[in-house]
Design a protein around this motif. Structure first.
Motif: not given
Length: 77
Positions: A35, A40, A42, A56-58
């Motif tokens: 995503e 952001r 994902m 997880t997101g970055y």
């Protein structure tokens, strides 16, 4: 539509399905983009021997595209 951090060329913008490098702990590992929302990204991390993956997101600036031998951004088929 891909997302771009400051200083990142448009051709390096990531999109869903792209393979990217992210920092996880003390090492960089490959992940799959699942995503993209504004700044952001994902990603899904799959570890060898694990039954489950981690999503997880970055921040976009923390994600680097994985390129194939022709310099194109690699995507999962």
């Amino acid at each position: 539509m891909g997302v771009r951090a400051a200083g990142v060329r448009r051709s390096d913008a990531v999109k869903v399905g792209d393979r990217v490098l992210v920092r996880f702990g003390v090492r960089d590992i490959e992940a799959t983009v699942v995503e993209v929302k504004r700044d952001r990204v994902m990603v899904r991390l799959q570890f060898e021997g694990a039954d489950e993956s981690i999503v997880t997101g970055y921040r976009a600036a923390e994600v680097r595209p994985v390129h194939d031998s022709r310099g194109n951004c690699a995507s999962e088929a």
